[in-house]
Structures are given as structure tokens and as C-alpha cells.
Motif scaffolding. Structure first.
Motif, PDB file in Angstrom:
ATOM      1  N   GLU A 127     -35.686 -30.804 -13.125  1.00  0.00           N
ATOM      2  CA  GLU A 127     -34.828 -29.620 -13.253  1.00  0.00           C
ATOM      3  C   GLU A 127     -35.461 -28.560 -14.144  1.00  0.00           C
ATOM      4  OE1 GLU A 127     -31.696 -27.358 -12.156  1.00  0.00           O
ATOM      5  OE2 GLU A 127     -32.169 -29.366 -11.439  1.00  0.00           O
ATOM      6  N   MET A 128     -36.233 -29.002 -15.112  1.00  0.00           N
ATOM      7  CA  MET A 128     -36.933 -28.080 -16.013  1.00  0.00           C
ATOM      8  C   MET A 128     -37.862 -27.164 -15.224  1.00  0.00           C
ATOM      9  SD  MET A 128     -39.455 -29.236 -19.117  1.00  0.00           S
ATOM     10  CE  MET A 128     -40.844 -28.252 -19.684  1.00  0.00           C
ATOM     11  N   TYR A 129     -38.632 -27.727 -14.302  1.00  0.00           N
ATOM     12  CA  TYR A 129     -39.595 -26.918 -13.541  1.00  0.00           C
ATOM     13  C   TYR A 129     -38.922 -26.112 -12.430  1.00  0.00           C
ATOM     14  CZ  TYR A 129     -43.547 -28.295 -16.227  1.00  0.00           C
ATOM     15  OH  TYR A 129     -44.431 -28.425 -17.276  1.00  0.00           O
ATOM     16  N   LYS A 130     -37.821 -26.612 -11.910  1.00  0.00           N
ATOM     17  CA  LYS A 130     -37.055 -25.812 -10.956  1.00  0.00           C
ATOM     18  C   LYS A 130     -36.499 -24.571 -11.659  1.00  0.00           C
ATOM     19  CE  LYS A 130     -34.485 -27.564  -7.690  1.00  0.00           C
ATOM     20  NZ  LYS A 130     -33.487 -28.374  -6.914  1.00  0.00           N
ATOM     21  N   THR A 131     -36.017 -24.769 -12.882  1.00  0.00           N
ATOM     22  CA  THR A 131     -35.461 -23.651 -13.642  1.00  0.00           C
ATOM     23  C   THR A 131     -36.550 -22.659 -14.019  1.00  0.00           C
ATOM     24  OG1 THR A 131     -33.763 -25.127 -14.545  1.00  0.00           O
ATOM     25  CG2 THR A 131     -34.088 -23.019 -15.659  1.00  0.00           C
ATOM     26  N   LEU A 132     -37.694 -23.168 -14.457  1.00  0.00           N
ATOM     27  CA  LEU A 132     -38.809 -22.278 -14.779  1.00  0.00           C
ATOM     28  C   LEU A 132     -39.203 -21.432 -13.572  1.00  0.00           C
ATOM     29  CD1 LEU A 132     -41.234 -24.426 -16.982  1.00  0.00           C
ATOM     30  CD2 LEU A 132     -40.399 -22.122 -17.521  1.00  0.00           C
ATOM     31  N   ALA A 133     -39.249 -22.052 -12.409  1.00  0.00           N
ATOM     32  CA  ALA A 133     -39.611 -21.325 -11.192  1.00  0.00           C
ATOM     33  C   ALA A 133     -38.609 -20.207 -10.896  1.00  0.00           C
ATOM     34  CB  ALA A 133     -39.702 -22.281 -10.009  1.00  0.00           C
ATOM     35  N   LYS A 134     -37.320 -20.500 -11.103  1.00  0.00           N
ATOM     36  CA  LYS A 134     -36.288 -19.492 -10.869  1.00  0.00           C
ATOM     37  C   LYS A 134     -36.421 -18.325 -11.848  1.00  0.00           C
ATOM     38  CE  LYS A 134     -32.886 -22.668  -8.889  1.00  0.00           C
ATOM     39  NZ  LYS A 134     -31.612 -23.395  -9.112  1.00  0.00           N
ATOM     40  N   ILE A 135     -36.775 -18.636 -13.082  1.00  0.00           N
ATOM     41  CA  ILE A 135     -36.973 -17.580 -14.088  1.00  0.00           C
ATOM     42  C   ILE A 135     -38.131 -16.677 -13.680  1.00  0.00           C
ATOM     43  CG2 ILE A 135     -37.723 -17.116 -16.456  1.00  0.00           C
ATOM     44  CD1 ILE A 135     -36.190 -19.650 -17.294  1.00  0.00           C
ATOM     45  N   TYR A 136     -39.252 -17.283 -13.309  1.00  0.00           N
ATOM     46  CA  TYR A 136     -40.424 -16.493 -12.935  1.00  0.00           C
ATOM     47  C   TYR A 136     -40.183 -15.711 -11.643  1.00  0.00           C
ATOM     48  CZ  TYR A 136     -42.923 -19.113 -16.541  1.00  0.00           C
ATOM     49  OH  TYR A 136     -43.333 -19.654 -17.734  1.00  0.00           O
ATOM     50  N   GLU A 137     -39.386 -16.278 -10.738  1.00  0.00           N
ATOM     51  CA  GLU A 137     -39.041 -15.542  -9.514  1.00  0.00           C
ATOM     52  C   GLU A 137     -38.222 -14.307  -9.864  1.00  0.00           C
ATOM     53  OE1 GLU A 137     -36.708 -16.076  -5.218  1.00  0.00           O
ATOM     54  OE2 GLU A 137     -36.742 -17.728  -6.660  1.00  0.00           O
ATOM     55  N   ALA A 138     -37.228 -14.492 -10.742  1.00  0.00           N
ATOM     56  CA  ALA A 138     -36.386 -13.372 -11.163  1.00  0.00           C
ATOM     57  C   ALA A 138     -37.200 -12.311 -11.893  1.00  0.00           C
ATOM     58  CB  ALA A 138     -35.254 -13.871 -12.054  1.00  0.00           C
ATOM     59  N   ASP A 139     -38.217 -12.749 -12.633  1.00  0.00           N
ATOM     60  CA  ASP A 139     -39.069 -11.824 -13.387  1.00  0.00           C
ATOM     61  C   ASP A 139     -40.239 -11.291 -12.563  1.00  0.00           C
ATOM     62  OD1 ASP A 139     -37.393 -12.309 -15.486  1.00  0.00           O
ATOM     63  OD2 ASP A 139     -38.748 -13.666 -16.550  1.00  0.00           O
ATOM     64  N   ASP A 140     -40.286 -11.681 -11.276  1.00  0.00           N
ATOM     65  CA  ASP A 140     -41.329 -11.230 -10.348  1.00  0.00           C
ATOM     66  C   ASP A 140     -42.730 -11.600 -10.836  1.00  0.00           C
ATOM     67  OD1 ASP A 140     -42.095 -10.077  -7.943  1.00  0.00           O
ATOM     68  OD2 ASP A 140     -42.413  -8.088  -8.820  1.00  0.00           O
ATOM     69  N   ASN A 141     -42.838 -12.810 -11.396  1.00  0.00           N
ATOM     70  CA  ASN A 141     -44.129 -13.313 -11.846  1.00  0.00           C
ATOM     71  C   ASN A 141     -44.577 -14.384 -10.847  1.00  0.00           C
ATOM     72  OD1 ASN A 141     -46.329 -14.524 -13.172  1.00  0.00           O
ATOM     73  ND2 ASN A 141     -45.475 -14.021 -15.178  1.00  0.00           N
ATOM     74  N   LEU A 142     -45.220 -13.933  -9.763  1.00  0.00           N
ATOM     75  CA  LEU A 142     -45.542 -14.812  -8.644  1.00  0.00           C
ATOM     76  C   LEU A 142     -46.461 -15.957  -9.045  1.00  0.00           C
ATOM     77  CD1 LEU A 142     -46.278 -13.693  -5.034  1.00  0.00           C
ATOM     78  CD2 LEU A 142     -47.728 -15.399  -6.107  1.00  0.00           C
ATOM     79  N   SER A 143     -47.498 -15.667  -9.817  1.00  0.00           N
ATOM     80  CA  SER A 143     -48.478 -16.708 -10.145  1.00  0.00           C
ATOM     81  C   SER A 143     -47.857 -17.837 -10.963  1.00  0.00           C
ATOM     82  CB  SER A 143     -49.673 -16.101 -10.884  1.00  0.00           C
ATOM     83  OG  SER A 143     -49.264 -15.508 -12.104  1.00  0.00           O
ATOM     84  N   LYS A 144     -47.012 -17.482 -11.941  1.00  0.00           N
ATOM     85  CA  LYS A 144     -46.385 -18.511 -12.773  1.00  0.00           C
ATOM     86  C   LYS A 144     -45.316 -19.269 -11.993  1.00  0.00           C
ATOM     87  CE  LYS A 144     -47.320 -16.811 -17.422  1.00  0.00           C
ATOM     88  NZ  LYS A 144     -46.737 -16.453 -18.736  1.00  0.00           N
ATOM     89  N   GLU A 145     -44.607 -18.557 -11.113  1.00  0.00           N
ATOM     90  CA  GLU A 145     -43.631 -19.238 -10.271  1.00  0.00           C
ATOM     91  C   GLU A 145     -44.326 -20.255  -9.380  1.00  0.00           C
ATOM     92  OE1 GLU A 145     -40.439 -18.476  -6.646  1.00  0.00           O
ATOM     93  OE2 GLU A 145     -41.641 -16.806  -7.400  1.00  0.00           O
ATOM     94  N   LEU A 146     -45.445 -19.852  -8.793  1.00  0.00           N
ATOM     95  CA  LEU A 146     -46.192 -20.750  -7.920  1.00  0.00           C
ATOM     96  C   LEU A 146     -46.691 -21.964  -8.684  1.00  0.00           C
ATOM     97  CD1 LEU A 146     -47.278 -21.127  -5.066  1.00  0.00           C
ATOM     98  CD2 LEU A 146     -49.302 -19.816  -5.716  1.00  0.00           C
ATOM     99  N   SER A 147     -47.178 -21.750  -9.903  1.00  0.00           N
ATOM    100  CA  SER A 147     -47.659 -22.866 -10.731  1.00  0.00           C
ATOM    101  C   SER A 147     -46.529 -23.853 -11.039  1.00  0.00           C
ATOM    102  CB  SER A 147     -48.250 -22.334 -12.043  1.00  0.00           C
ATOM    103  OG  SER A 147     -49.412 -21.575 -11.796  1.00  0.00           O
ATOM    104  N   ALA A 148     -45.348 -23.314 -11.343  1.00  0.00           N
ATOM    105  CA  ALA A 148     -44.202 -24.179 -11.661  1.00  0.00           C
ATOM    106  C   ALA A 148     -43.790 -25.001 -10.446  1.00  0.00           C
ATOM    107  CB  ALA A 148     -43.036 -23.331 -12.156  1.00  0.00           C
ATOM    108  N   LEU A 149     -43.769 -24.369  -9.285  1.00  0.00           N
ATOM    109  CA  LEU A 149     -43.371 -25.076  -8.062  1.00  0.00           C
ATOM    110  C   LEU A 149     -44.404 -26.131  -7.663  1.00  0.00           C
ATOM    111  CD1 LEU A 149     -42.012 -22.070  -5.962  1.00  0.00           C
ATOM    112  CD2 LEU A 149     -40.672 -23.871  -7.058  1.00  0.00           C
ATOM    113  N   GLU A 150     -45.669 -25.790  -7.812  1.00  0.00           N
ATOM    114  CA  GLU A 150     -46.724 -26.749  -7.467  1.00  0.00           C
ATOM    115  C   GLU A 150     -46.708 -27.932  -8.430  1.00  0.00           C
ATOM    116  OE1 GLU A 150     -50.107 -24.053  -5.217  1.00  0.00           O
ATOM    117  OE2 GLU A 150     -50.176 -24.194  -7.400  1.00  0.00           O
ATOM    118  N   PHE A 151     -46.433 -27.672  -9.711  1.00  0.00           N
ATOM    119  CA  PHE A 151     -46.314 -28.765 -10.680  1.00  0.00           C
ATOM    120  C   PHE A 151     -45.164 -29.689 -10.266  1.00  0.00           C
ATOM    121  CE2 PHE A 151     -44.757 -30.959 -14.389  1.00  0.00           C
ATOM    122  CZ  PHE A 151     -45.901 -31.284 -15.099  1.00  0.00           C
TER     123      PHE A 151
END
Length: 291
Positions: A97-121
Motif C-alpha cells: 500500500e505504501m508504494y501504491k500511495t507513492l505512485a498516486k502522489i507522483y501521478e497527482a504531481d505529474d512526476n512520471l519518472s517517479k511514478e513509474l519507479s514506484a509502480l515498477e518497485f
């Protein structure tokens, strides 16, 4: 003797302060849980902050930082959530859930690279069966033209995710790049069943039939012009019938596109078709939009 008493008194005082601090910290954590339970995430986040300020950082469990970060996210404070997630990661803690939440934060902040890293992790450490995450990864891989990974993710998506109009369009475009025409045909049919006004599918069929007719016309005219015999002329007439059939197939799609997006983009196709049909009025009408 007095010195011993003073020392003993000092130790007791330190113990009392320590116990008081520990009690306050524990109360802060309990308050956070109580506030979360009733949906008051902003105050719960503040209670977590009070809890962390009341004890040494080394004594805080990574799971607590992660829990607090999720609360901060629910409170709408992305900066605080990331800060506490960073603390959790520093303590080598992670959960799904921690990484799902991080991905949602980066998506909302339009930070594609960090969102992708969180989802891949997430997929590497917690599995690749989450429908929401697989769908989002497919979208991101499509967006950055990572076609091989996008195709791989498509195979892991469930049918519900695959059958959304948005994902079907992305899958169409992937196959279009690779010139998988048969797949493009089948996907376009599904898109039009879902939405008869889908621009991607309408354009695919309009251009498919138009260019089939136009290329046939140019090829057959060149062949006839190189050897103008009666036999070849008769053969040309038969081929021109096929050209007309292709143009007639293209026309309904072009008409729909014209109604949706009238203008220069489709005017040339329509003008040329009506010129082949010998309809001068419509040919001239669409030619006006080609300038």
C-alpha cells in the motif's frame, strides 16, 4: 550523604520526565488511530507529528512512518506524506500500500519518472496481479513509447482493463506502429461498437479504404498509360470498378469524421473521392477547405 540524595533525586526526575514523554508519545499515537477511525485525517496527521516529536527518531518503527504517511496522503498533504515515506524507506521498511500511495502522489504531481519507479518497485516486490497498477503501467509505457514493455503489460491486464476505450486506443496505436493491420482492424471494430464516434477507429477505416482505392487507381492508370490497347482498357474499367467500391467503403467513415471535425484534414480525401465519382459540385465544395 546529601550528594547521594541529590543524585538519587536527579535520577528519579529523569525517569519521571522520560516516562512522561513516553506516555505523551504513546498518547499521540493512540489519538492518531482514533482520529483516523472517524475519518479526521488532518488531525490524525497532526497527532502522528506530535508522536514523532515526542520520541527519538531511532525509536520510531518504519511501519509507523509508513502508516503516518498514508494518513498524510488522505489528509491531502503530499509533501508530508513523501517525507514520512522517505523515513520509512530509510529504515528499510516497505509494504504494498505504501508504494501504491507513492505512485498516486507522483501521478497527482505529474512526476512520471517517479511514478513509474514506484509502480515498477511494486510489481517487482509485491506481484503483478493488481489490475489498477497493470493498467496504469500500460498507460505509462505507451506514453513513453516503451512498446515492448507496453505489450508485455497488456498481456497481464484483465479483460475489464483491456476493454476500456482509452486502453483500446493505446493498444491500437501500438499495433499501428508495428503495422499489425489485422489487429488494428479488429480493435477498431470494437472501438466503434463502444463508441460510433471514436475518431481513432473512424480514421483507420476511412484511410484504409481510401488508400486501397487510390493506390489501385494510380497503379492501374500507370499500367494502362504504358500500353493503351483495347484489352488493357477493358481491364482498366474492371479495376476502376474496384476503386469505386473502395471509395464507397471509405465514404461513410469520412462523412462521420467531417461532421465531427470539418476542415482541411479530411477535405482532400472527400474532394478526390467525389472527383472520381464525377460530382463536380461536391468536389469544388470540399476543395474550398483545402486552402
Amino acid at each position: 550523604m546529601k550528594i547521594i540524595k541529590l543524585l538519587c533525586g536527579g535520577v528519579v526526575l529523569v525517569l519521571l520526565i522520560s516516562c512522561g514523554t513516553s506516555k505523551l508519545a504513546s498518547t499521540g499515537k493512540t489519538d492518531a488511530s482514533t482520529l483516523e477511525a472517524v475519518g479526521n485525517f488532518k488531525e490524525a496527521m497532526n497527532a502522528w507529528a506530535g508522536y514523532f516529536s515526542g520520541i527519538q527518531n531511532d525509536d520510531v518503527a518504519g511501519a509507523d512512518f509508513a502508516h503516518a504517511a498514508k494518513t498524510a496522503f488522505k489528509a491531502g498533504n503530499h509533501a508530508q506524506a513523501i517525507s514520512w515515506f522517505d523515513q520509512a524507506r530509510y529504515k528499510s521498511y516497505s509494504d504494498a500500500e505504501m508504494y501504491k500511495t507513492l505512485a498516486k502522489i507522483y501521478e497527482a504531481d505529474d512526476n512520471l519518472s517517479k511514478e513509474l519507479s514506484a509502480l515498477e518497485f511494486y510489481t517487482e516486490n509485491f506481484g503483478d496481479t493488481d489490475a489498477e497498477i497493470n493498467s496504469r503501467l500500460f498507460e505509462l509505457y505507451s506514453e513513453i513509447d516503451s512498446n515492448e514493455k507496453a505489450f508485455e503489460m497488456w498481456s497481464k491486464m484483465n479483460s475489464e482493463s483491456q476493454n476500456t476505450e482509452s486502453n483500446l486506443e493505446k493498444y491500437f496505436k501500438l499495433n499501428s506502429v508495428l503495422e499489425n493491420d489485422a489487429v488494428c482492424d479488429s480493435v477498431s471494430k470494437v472501438l466503434l461498437e463502444k463508441n460510433p464516434q471514436n475518431i481513432t477507429a473512424l480514421t483507420w477505416f476511412a484511410k484504409k479504404y481510401y488508400w486501397a482505392g487510390q493506390n489501385r487507381y494510380e497503379t492501374e492508370m500507370e499500367k494502362y498509360n504504358q500500353n493503351k490497347t483495347r484489352k488493357n482498357y477493358n481491364a482498366l474499367l474492371k479495376q476502376l470498378d474496384l476503386v469505386t467500391a473502395d471509395f464507397k467503403k471509405a465514404l461513410p467513415y469520412l462523412d462521420k469524421l467531417w461532421k465531427l471535425q470539418p476542415g482541411k484534414e479530411y477535405a482532400g480525401y472527400l474532394a478526390n473521392i467525389y472527383a472520381r465519382f464525377g460530382d463536380e459540385t461536391k468536389t469544388n465544395y470540399y476543395k474550398k477547405f483545402m486552402k
